[in-house]
Design a protein around this motif. Structure first.
Motif, PDB file in Angstrom:
ATOM      1  N   LEU A   1     -46.765 -34.014   3.149  1.00 33.35           N
ATOM      2  CA  LEU A   1     -47.678 -32.928   2.821  1.00 33.35           C
ATOM      3  C   LEU A   1     -47.654 -31.851   3.906  1.00 33.35           C
ATOM      4  O   LEU A   1     -47.587 -30.651   3.637  1.00 33.35           O
ATOM      5  CB  LEU A   1     -49.100 -33.477   2.653  1.00 33.35           C
ATOM      6  CG  LEU A   1     -50.111 -32.506   2.093  1.00 33.35           C
ATOM      7  CD1 LEU A   1     -49.706 -32.052   0.705  1.00 33.35           C
ATOM      8  CD2 LEU A   1     -51.492 -33.142   2.042  1.00 33.35           C
ATOM      9  N   LEU A   2     -47.692 -32.323   5.160  1.00 41.68           N
ATOM     10  CA  LEU A   2     -47.642 -31.392   6.291  1.00 41.68           C
ATOM     11  C   LEU A   2     -46.361 -30.565   6.225  1.00 41.68           C
ATOM     12  O   LEU A   2     -46.381 -29.342   6.373  1.00 41.68           O
ATOM     13  CB  LEU A   2     -47.707 -32.194   7.592  1.00 41.68           C
ATOM     14  CG  LEU A   2     -47.714 -31.409   8.889  1.00 41.68           C
ATOM     15  CD1 LEU A   2     -48.913 -30.485   8.947  1.00 41.68           C
ATOM     16  CD2 LEU A   2     -47.734 -32.355  10.092  1.00 41.68           C
ATOM     17  N   GLY A   3     -45.241 -31.259   5.976  1.00 43.34           N
ATOM     18  CA  GLY A   3     -43.959 -30.569   5.910  1.00 43.34           C
ATOM     19  C   GLY A   3     -43.933 -29.548   4.798  1.00 43.34           C
ATOM     20  O   GLY A   3     -43.482 -28.420   4.975  1.00 43.34           O
ATOM     21  N   ARG A   4     -44.460 -29.935   3.654  1.00 40.92           N
ATOM     22  CA  ARG A   4     -44.494 -29.014   2.526  1.00 40.92           C
ATOM     23  C   ARG A   4     -45.297 -27.765   2.883  1.00 40.92           C
ATOM     24  O   ARG A   4     -44.874 -26.633   2.638  1.00 40.92           O
ATOM     25  CB  ARG A   4     -45.142 -29.704   1.323  1.00 40.92           C
ATOM     26  CG  ARG A   4     -45.199 -28.840   0.073  1.00 40.92           C
ATOM     27  CD  ARG A   4     -46.080 -29.476  -0.984  1.00 40.92           C
ATOM     28  NE  ARG A   4     -47.454 -29.019  -0.849  1.00 40.92           N
ATOM     29  CZ  ARG A   4     -48.147 -28.415  -1.811  1.00 40.92           C
ATOM     30  NH1 ARG A   4     -47.595 -28.215  -2.977  1.00 40.92           N
ATOM     31  NH2 ARG A   4     -49.373 -28.009  -1.615  1.00 40.92           N
ATOM     32  N   ASP A   5     -46.468 -27.962   3.478  1.00 41.69           N
ATOM     33  CA  ASP A   5     -47.310 -26.811   3.788  1.00 41.69           C
ATOM     34  C   ASP A   5     -46.674 -25.909   4.838  1.00 41.69           C
ATOM     35  O   ASP A   5     -46.766 -24.681   4.760  1.00 41.69           O
ATOM     36  CB  ASP A   5     -48.692 -27.278   4.241  1.00 41.69           C
ATOM     37  CG  ASP A   5     -49.574 -27.588   3.048  1.00 41.69           C
ATOM     38  OD1 ASP A   5     -49.029 -27.654   1.926  1.00 41.69           O
ATOM     39  OD2 ASP A   5     -50.786 -27.767   3.229  1.00 41.69           O
ATOM     40  N   LEU A   6     -46.026 -26.527   5.828  1.00 41.15           N
ATOM     41  CA  LEU A   6     -45.353 -25.699   6.834  1.00 41.15           C
ATOM     42  C   LEU A   6     -44.220 -24.916   6.192  1.00 41.15           C
ATOM     43  O   LEU A   6     -44.016 -23.734   6.486  1.00 41.15           O
ATOM     44  CB  LEU A   6     -44.809 -26.579   7.966  1.00 41.15           C
ATOM     45  CG  LEU A   6     -45.866 -27.105   8.923  1.00 41.15           C
ATOM     46  CD1 LEU A   6     -45.259 -28.090   9.910  1.00 41.15           C
ATOM     47  CD2 LEU A   6     -46.512 -25.946   9.679  1.00 41.15           C
ATOM     48  N   ARG A   7     -43.499 -25.582   5.295  1.00 41.01           N
ATOM     49  CA  ARG A   7     -42.388 -24.902   4.649  1.00 41.01           C
ATOM     50  C   ARG A   7     -42.905 -23.743   3.785  1.00 41.01           C
ATOM     51  O   ARG A   7     -42.349 -22.657   3.778  1.00 41.01           O
ATOM     52  CB  ARG A   7     -41.616 -25.897   3.795  1.00 41.01           C
ATOM     53  CG  ARG A   7     -40.230 -25.400   3.460  1.00 41.01           C
ATOM     54  CD  ARG A   7     -39.421 -26.428   2.709  1.00 41.01           C
ATOM     55  NE  ARG A   7     -39.150 -27.625   3.462  1.00 41.01           N
ATOM     56  CZ  ARG A   7     -38.976 -28.826   2.900  1.00 41.01           C
ATOM     57  NH1 ARG A   7     -39.076 -28.958   1.594  1.00 41.01           N
ATOM     58  NH2 ARG A   7     -38.725 -29.884   3.642  1.00 41.01           N
TER      59      ARG A   7
ATOM     60  N   ALA B   1     -54.146 -32.697   7.195  1.00 42.13           N
ATOM     61  CA  ALA B   1     -52.780 -32.173   7.151  1.00 42.13           C
ATOM     62  C   ALA B   1     -52.803 -30.654   7.016  1.00 42.13           C
ATOM     63  O   ALA B   1     -52.037 -29.942   7.670  1.00 42.13           O
ATOM     64  CB  ALA B   1     -52.013 -32.784   5.974  1.00 42.13           C
ATOM     65  N   LYS B   2     -53.719 -30.159   6.203  1.00 43.51           N
ATOM     66  CA  LYS B   2     -53.763 -28.712   5.989  1.00 43.51           C
ATOM     67  C   LYS B   2     -54.259 -28.000   7.240  1.00 43.51           C
ATOM     68  O   LYS B   2     -53.796 -26.905   7.572  1.00 43.51           O
ATOM     69  CB  LYS B   2     -54.625 -28.390   4.778  1.00 43.51           C
ATOM     70  CG  LYS B   2     -53.935 -28.835   3.495  1.00 43.51           C
ATOM     71  CD  LYS B   2     -54.512 -28.208   2.269  1.00 43.51           C
ATOM     72  CE  LYS B   2     -53.588 -28.419   1.098  1.00 43.51           C
ATOM     73  NZ  LYS B   2     -52.525 -27.410   1.020  1.00 43.51           N
ATOM     74  N   ILE B   3     -55.223 -28.621   7.940  1.00 38.28           N
ATOM     75  CA  ILE B   3     -55.709 -28.016   9.182  1.00 38.28           C
ATOM     76  C   ILE B   3     -54.571 -27.946  10.196  1.00 38.28           C
ATOM     77  O   ILE B   3     -54.348 -26.916  10.845  1.00 38.28           O
ATOM     78  CB  ILE B   3     -56.884 -28.832   9.749  1.00 38.28           C
ATOM     79  CG1 ILE B   3     -58.097 -28.702   8.840  1.00 38.28           C
ATOM     80  CG2 ILE B   3     -57.223 -28.378  11.159  1.00 38.28           C
ATOM     81  CD1 ILE B   3     -59.229 -29.624   9.198  1.00 38.28           C
ATOM     82  N   LEU B   4     -53.839 -29.044  10.307  1.00 39.55           N
ATOM     83  CA  LEU B   4     -52.717 -29.068  11.254  1.00 39.55           C
ATOM     84  C   LEU B   4     -51.677 -28.013  10.905  1.00 39.55           C
ATOM     85  O   LEU B   4     -51.214 -27.270  11.781  1.00 39.55           O
ATOM     86  CB  LEU B   4     -52.052 -30.443  11.216  1.00 39.55           C
ATOM     87  CG  LEU B   4     -52.473 -31.416  12.296  1.00 39.55           C
ATOM     88  CD1 LEU B   4     -51.703 -32.713  12.155  1.00 39.55           C
ATOM     89  CD2 LEU B   4     -52.220 -30.794  13.668  1.00 39.55           C
ATOM     90  N   ALA B   5     -51.308 -27.973   9.625  1.00 35.04           N
ATOM     91  CA  ALA B   5     -50.290 -27.002   9.208  1.00 35.04           C
ATOM     92  C   ALA B   5     -50.756 -25.591   9.541  1.00 35.04           C
ATOM     93  O   ALA B   5     -49.977 -24.760  10.018  1.00 35.04           O
ATOM     94  CB  ALA B   5     -50.010 -27.127   7.718  1.00 35.04           C
ATOM     95  N   HIS B   6     -52.023 -25.331   9.304  1.00 37.41           N
ATOM     96  CA  HIS B   6     -52.548 -23.997   9.594  1.00 37.41           C
ATOM     97  C   HIS B   6     -52.473 -23.689  11.083  1.00 37.41           C
ATOM     98  O   HIS B   6     -52.088 -22.600  11.504  1.00 37.41           O
ATOM     99  CB  HIS B   6     -53.990 -23.884   9.103  1.00 37.41           C
ATOM    100  CG  HIS B   6     -54.578 -22.525   9.294  1.00 37.41           C
ATOM    101  ND1 HIS B   6     -55.416 -22.216  10.347  1.00 37.41           N
ATOM    102  CD2 HIS B   6     -54.418 -21.379   8.596  1.00 37.41           C
ATOM    103  CE1 HIS B   6     -55.756 -20.949  10.272  1.00 37.41           C
ATOM    104  NE2 HIS B   6     -55.166 -20.413   9.224  1.00 37.41           N
TER     105      HIS B   6
END
Ligand code: HEM
Ligand SMILES: Nc1ncnc2c1ncn2[C@@H]1O[C@H](COP(=O)(O)OP(=O)(O)OP(=O)(O)O)[C@@H](O)[C@H]1O
Ligand SMILES: Nc1ncnc2c1ncn2[C@@H]1O[C@H](COP(=O)(O)OP(=O)(O)OP(=O)(O)O)[C@@H](O)[C@H]1O
Ligand SMILES: [Mg+2]
Ligand SMILES: [Mg+2]
Lengths: 222, 206, 236, 222, 206
Positions: D7-13, D96-101
């Motif tokens: 999920l993290l990878g997807r959001d970063l991408r 995960a979304k907080i981290l990606a942000h």
């Protein structure tokens, strides 16, 4: 003409329905204007000196806030297709959207700017200049913004690119606008800056509908 | 129902359409006359939606041209053609925040139409929902509202992208009836669809 | 115009640029080598001492940065009016190098500013408008990258390129009006002593050839990769 | 764990695909930092004095920029339904979304802040404090922001309300963060401010996933 | 195909669902066992989507309860039920920026599935589009990708909202085949639909 008014009315209503329209831009403007003194500290002299600049930048940013959705919402849900086939030309459509944006951001921001100027201890003279400069200058934010919004309308996260595109183009507005306030604070005449600001805003408002319409036309092909 | 300009016929001459670097169709010719319906069929990704967008003038053809005949003369200008088109796209173009009634009324004004919007809502079975914000509508109710907008537009040439999608049996019958009525009054219908239209119509496969 | 278009078709361009590239590359190396040699052997300036050497790196970079935007503006105009695919490629290829020269101008200027003005940065009209030029480049490139559909990206970028072309003089003018401190025009008006002028002109020519060389390579790469993509997608 | 990373990878991408991800937040940050001197004027003393405050406010605003889409994009296109039914708890999803942000805004902003400090003529000592304060403090922007984003996810124009909800909650971060820079400029110890900032950020990061998950759950019912 | 937990049956007991102030349905009871499919029919706005969201646990029932039986025991907890559900909603949940392949792979990881995503793409006729960003897909191709994701999830209880929408004839036949296969392997299917499912199935009308 009534088709134009119908579109304008719809956009204003949409802005209002999204939880307050003008109130939100106002809230953002006011919040930024409060955060800055919190970050800087309560030195009254400095605050008065930087008030024009900070409030102008805050106004530009508040205008930016809702810009990305200017065309994007209508594009994503298919409304733009329907609007493009209406009797209105895309240029008029762009103009209606610029107007609606200004009515729900630039104008209300201008109206409460004197209140925020008090927070910064700005004297009455410069406050008046600030007010006038925002009144003349904020339409250029909506106009230049519409170009950026139409160029990025097909991008899911167009809101991110948008500032990068339009903030550099808006520096003249900030310089002339805030500059005329600073000029008065330094004991000079603010008139020259205001005239240049008016010229910039007029040019932006005249050219923008055409550029925006071209960009919208381009994106409808998607 | 045809309030706007009358149309005699729409002719496509050797149309070719490309998306990205790929050519979707080439040498496509057809002709639809007043009172006729044309079904555009084809597998997923064949280019049905692209053809409709091409007719609407959103895409420009890579080759060939479209000719619109009216009693006053003929034209291949896409801006003039746009003024004859009633559009029902794959997306409904509805705003979640506006009510059903507001939505339809503002579109009637935008299209300078004089049709009674309440009557149209009644006809499409949305009278009860008139004051609902669109966010509360079900998929089929949204589709019905989009159909209502099409009726209100009063345009002679209907371009419909999957008009039966999301509709229940009653809704599908209603659409078939509306199309037949529109053709009966001298209108033209071009519909991209995976189902039979339910009226006597020509069809092309992409 | 007709003539121009004949050479502006991708095939003709590939042939022409293929033939020119070795020469422009050689000219680049030669001119920059001579320029650097001359630059390091100039007599120290009475005001600036040896830091004046920095001029030969800084000034041409700044000039090229501005010229590159001119290239983009012209190419955008061609693209919008004549829908010419090569002009899209040309505009896109010029942007990163324009940004690069801008960054170089900023860095060298700021390194020079430290000994000269005692600070890395001044909010001076010219410096500021130059910084803004960097942002204009970045926004332009970001728009190109963000839109996947190539034809659409090209047209959108062309619109932005033209809007920028109108606005950049306004930005420059407004910032100059705001405050000015940086050295004024001195080459054309002949205020520069010939000992400094010659190496500077040589370096400028070297930078110009450098830009043209890099630019042509970028256009060639883009044309080739487009061709490859067409082959890939066009297949069954 | 690998689901979390997916999920993290997807959001970063996704952030990167939207035209540069981190680059955009950086661009905005840098542009705001450039606009302010343009509005205020080139007085070096004043600029150095207000640098900490301005850069902190600019960092918060740059973080805000992409926040509204944190959950909203996934909500509108139906992805959130699919994600909610995955083996990950909604709390982990929020984390995960907080981290990606943070990876695509807070962290890069922090890294280039010394460069912008040069533009403001901030001396090396305060620059270091600014850097540290941003490093500690920006996670709280992402964390508090996630709460706001999850609350407004069903609003088409949630991006507008969002600042009103979260900016007030973020004032402590601005006060402690910018305050510690100002403290050093005024010859005092910045340590106290930094410790309070760290405490605030830690609390925000610990609580936020739970609050955000609750808000998401609520909105899925729509 | 049923990789995850096995399900013996899903039972609804006197479910009632309200949206806003309106009660959509009351006293709704049904039972689906392993290997069975249930079609949920009803006019537009009847509450089909709402029922699916209720089963998925996104909405909570106003009255009644849902009971999931597995070989290990039974539970009416919605979080446990969620882990058995494969969801195909009305919206596709695809990101325009990601390619077809990336999209499917990241969901496979998210769902901790070990299925070969390339094989699934092949099966659904999307192999050629693997490196396309999703923004270039046609309506039906998007739907196929959403179906691919459903297969990859490997969940036993499928909730499908209008699974035939936007699909061409081949696509519709494919979906019918996939559903039959899933049931044949002991899976459960609940589908809201306006068309017949094309397999032997029970149905309820709202
Ligand atoms: C970050 C700092 C600096 C920036 C961004 C900068 C930028 C520029 C720009 C944009 C030009 C115009 C090039 C053209 O139009 O052809 C220029 C020219 C020039 N700069 Fe700088 N500069 C910086 C620092 C300095 C310093 C410290 C000096 C030396 C005291 C200097 C000396 C010059 C000279 C001599 C020219 C040529 C002027 C002419 O004849 O046009 N610059 N610089
Ligand atoms: N948030 C809400 N508040 C109030 N009413 C709502 C809300 N969401 C949906 N509704 C109403 O609930 C009813 C059922 O909606 P639902 O989407 O479940 O219908 P459906 O059977 O799926 O219809 P369709 O076939 O058109 O998709 C509709 O009449 C709709 O207007
Ligand atoms: N911007 C684009 N760039 C490249 N290819 C595109 C673009 N838009 C669509 N396509 C491709 O063009 C083809 C035709 O798309 P179109 O939407 O017209 O199909 P369709 O016949 O309407 O299919 P469906 O029945 O699935 O809706 C598809 O294969 C699609 O992948
Ligand atoms: Mg289609
Ligand atoms: Mg439904």
């Amino acid at each position: 003409m009534s088709a134009f008014r119908a579109l304008l009315g719809r956009d204003l209503r949409l802005a209002a329905r999204s939880g307050g329209g003008a109130a939100l831009a106002l809230g953002f403007f006011a919040l930024v204007a409060t955060l800055v003194p919190l970050g800087i500290g309560p030195d009254v002299k400095i605050l008065a000196r930087i008030a024009g600049g900070i409030l102008w930048v805050a106004a530009v940013l508040a205008g930016l806030l809702s810009l990305d959705r200017l065309f994007q919402g209508d594009f994503e849900d298919g409304s733009l297709d329907v609007i493009a086939l209406s009797p209105l030309s895309l240029e008029s459509v762009a103009l209606a959207k610029i107007l609606a944006h200004w009515f729900s951001t630039g104008l209300p921001l201008t109206l409460i700017s004197p209140l925020l100027a008090i927070l910064f201890n700005l004297p009455p003279g410069p406050t008046l200049v600030l007010f006038i400069s925002l009144l003349i200058g904020t339409p250029s934010v909506s106009a230049v913004g519409a170009i950026g919004a139409s160029l990025t309308l097909s991008l899911k996260r167009g809101g991110l690119i948008l500032p990068l595109i339009i903030l550099p183009l808006l520096t003249p507005a900030v310089i002339f606008g805030a500059g005329s306030v600073a000029a008065l604070m330094d004991g000079m005449q603010p008139g020259g800056g205001l005239i240049l600001l008016a010229a910039f805003a007029a040019a932006a408002c005249l050219l923008s509908p055409f550029a925006a319409a071209a960009a919208v036309r381009l994106n409808l092909g998607g | 129902m045809v309030v706007g300009r009358m149309i005699t016929s729409l002719t496509a001459e050797k149309l070719a359409c490309a998306r990205g670097d790929r050519i979707l169709f080439e040498g496509l010719s057809f002709r639809v006359e007043a009172g006729q319906a044309l079904a555009v069929e084809g597998a997923n990704g064949a280019g049905k939606t692209s053809l409709l967008r091409l007719i609407a003038g959103f895409l420009s053809p890579r080759e060939g041209r479209l000719l619109l005949k009216t009693p006053e003369g003929e034209s291949s200008d896409s801006d003039e053609r746009a003024q004859a088109i009633g559009w029902l796209g794959h997306h409904d173009g509805l705003k979640p925040q506006l009510t059903v009634g507001e939505q339809l009324k503002s579109f009637a004004q935008l299209y300078r139409s004089t049709r009674d919007t309440d009557a149209v809502l009644e006809e499409l079975g949305l009278a009860r929902q008139k004051d609902f914000p669109c966010r509360f509508l079900s998929a089929g109710q949204r589709r019905r509202l989009a159909l209502a907008r099409l009726l209100v537009s009063g345009r002679p040439l209907w371009l419909l992208d999957e008009p039966f999608a999301a509709l229940d049996k009653d809704g599908q019958a209603l659409v078939a009836r509306l199309m037949a009525l529109h053709c009966g009054q001298g209108g033209l219908v071009i519909a991209a669809t995976h189902e039979p239209l339910g009226l006597s119509n020509a069809s092309i496969r992409l | 115009m007709q003539l121009l278009f004949r050479y502006a078709n991708p095939h003709a361009f590939m042939r022409l640029s293929g033939a020119l590239l070795p020469f422009t590359a050689a000219a680049t190396i030669l001119l920059i080598a001579i320029g650097l040699y001359l630059g390091f052997t100039v007599p120290p300036d009475y005001q600036q001492g040896m830091t004046v050497t920095m001029m030969f790196v800084h000034v041409p970079a700044a000039t090229m940065a501005e010229l590159a935007y001119g290239v983009i503006a012209v190419a955008s105009f061609f693209s919008l009016v004549w829908r010419h695919p090569l002009s899209d490629v040309a505009a896109r290829a010029a942007a990163p190098y324009g940004a690069l020269f801008t960054a170089l101008g900023l860095i060298t200027g700021s390194l020079w500013g430290r000994p000269m003005w005692g600070t890395w940065w001044q909010w001076d009209g010219r410096l500021t408008s130059f910084l803004l030029l960097l942002f204009v480049y970045l926004g332009y490139m970001a728009l190109w990258n963000a839109i996947e559909d190539e034809t659409r990206a090209a047209r959108a970028a062309a619109i932005l390129g033209l809007v920028g072309a109108v606005n950049i003089p306004i930005i420059k003018f407004s910032v100059d009006w705001w405050t000015t401190l940086h050295q004024g025009e001195s080459i054309i008006s002949g205020k520069l002593a010939p000992v400094f002028l010659w190496p500077l002109l040589v370096m400028m020519a070297g930078y110009a050839f450098l830009f043209v060389t890099l630019w042509m390579i970028a256009i060639r790469t883009e044309i080739l990769s487009r061709k490859a993509r067409t082959l890939m997608l066009g297949g069954p």
